[in-house]
Design an enzyme around this catalytic site. Sequence first.
Site, PDB file in Angstrom:
ATOM      1  N   LYS A 189       4.748  -0.117  -2.393  1.00 37.08           N
ATOM      2  CA  LYS A 189       3.478   0.455  -2.176  1.00 37.08           C
ATOM      3  C   LYS A 189       3.188   1.447  -0.921  1.00 37.08           C
ATOM      4  O   LYS A 189       2.436   2.107  -0.949  1.00 37.08           O
ATOM      5  CB  LYS A 189       2.541  -0.773  -1.732  1.00 37.08           C
ATOM      6  N   SER A 439      10.552  -4.536  -6.618  1.00 39.12           N
ATOM      7  CA  SER A 439       9.483  -3.805  -6.462  1.00 39.12           C
ATOM      8  C   SER A 439       8.907  -4.406  -4.881  1.00 39.12           C
ATOM      9  O   SER A 439       8.027  -3.708  -4.012  1.00 39.12           O
ATOM     10  CB  SER A 439       8.142  -4.054  -7.246  1.00 39.12           C
TER      11      SER A 439
END
Length: 456
Positions: A189, A439
């Site tokens: 992110k 991720s």
Amino acid sequence: MTDTAPTSPAQARHPYSPVRQTPAGLVFVSGQLGIADGALAPGGIVAETRQALANLRDKLASAGLDFSHLAKVTVYLASMDDRNAMDAIYQETLPEPRPARTCIAVAELPYRARVELDAIAVRDGQRPGAASRTAAETASGLAVTIGDVVAARTRIAGDVVRTPLLQATWAPGDLWLKAENLQPIGAFKLRGALNAIGRCDPQVRARGVLTHSSGNHGQAVAWAARAAGVPAVIVMPRSATEVKVAATRALGAEIVTVAADGRDLTTAELRARRGLTVIPPYDHVDVIAGQGTLAIEILDDLADIDTVLVPVGGGGLISGVGVVVRARSPRTRVVGVEPELAADARDSLANRRRVEWDAEVTSRTVADGTRASVLGEVTFPLIQATVDEIVTVSEDQILDAVATLARRGHLVAEPSGALSTAAYLADPHRYGRTVAIVSGGNIDPALLSRALARSP
């Protein structure tokens, strides 16, 4: 002048052209209401603004344009009391630099709507900065292009970690892991937050940035804001774990806690009162372009990739990855991975429309980073254009993958970060040479212990 046929569900009902183009390159878009499937979007000004902007985007796409081509938008409101809420959605949807805008209060709008938008756009070749997109990119009609991702890579290079691509020699077949859990905040992110904040006008950015998040995006915005030397305000639900609240506060952010259903209103009020810039978690072109930078690194590091497996929540990561892979390695398949308990993206792709799951249903999955109940209005068209397939994995497969990555790969992955590995391990000979994106790695210690306690 030429007309362009509408593509939105909100078809024209009166004798006018939805889109009108001039030889000089100006494109005029008639007023767009928040109508879908013949009715106003339920949910008041927030829902109507989102739908009106989606309809405006569709009209622009019918002319081969996107939001970046807008020069002027006029907003008509049935009540100026709705302005702050409208502004919050407008700001999180339209990329910087935003078009000129006029906001007008009117006595009444058609169908008792609360907001209507009309717009003037300018074709490439007639607008500043047009040379940054190629003719092929413009013709694609996509909101994010490979040029946007390449520019993002340059913009964030000094702050983001170029994470390694690790060969999983312990796995059957040919598996490689893109270790985004090694970013400073423990998740991918950071890329999107850095790019979005970096794209803001410096004077606007100096007033501070704002987002709502209970997890990795909040920490990403806090980290990127600190790097840019600007204030950050993160709206978090009262249900957020104290570990995540403390981690975000430690990055220098101001934390505002609210009830779970009050985040949109609180975000809108803070934006209006303090002039803060909203950084959405996934449904924004600059965020998507930033996330896509990891795909450039993957393709630079490894040749002849058959499949890239990507976890899917709101769709920001897979949208950016899809744009890059389609442009740089068309033979490579992009496959999204969701939990079985939160498979709205799978259903959306299969039905060719955004399918929303009930939030109470998606909240059951242990993969909390993928609990978004519906794909974004920006991300869904990108997914349709660039993603080959979306597969699902069970809760047991997710926890097993968390444990396997820790034991065999020596990588700490949160459940959402282990989705791609879970899909590969469920059918290792299906995907060929595969890159699975890990991720994120921000997992609660108790949950990690629970996963490791399962039979190896």
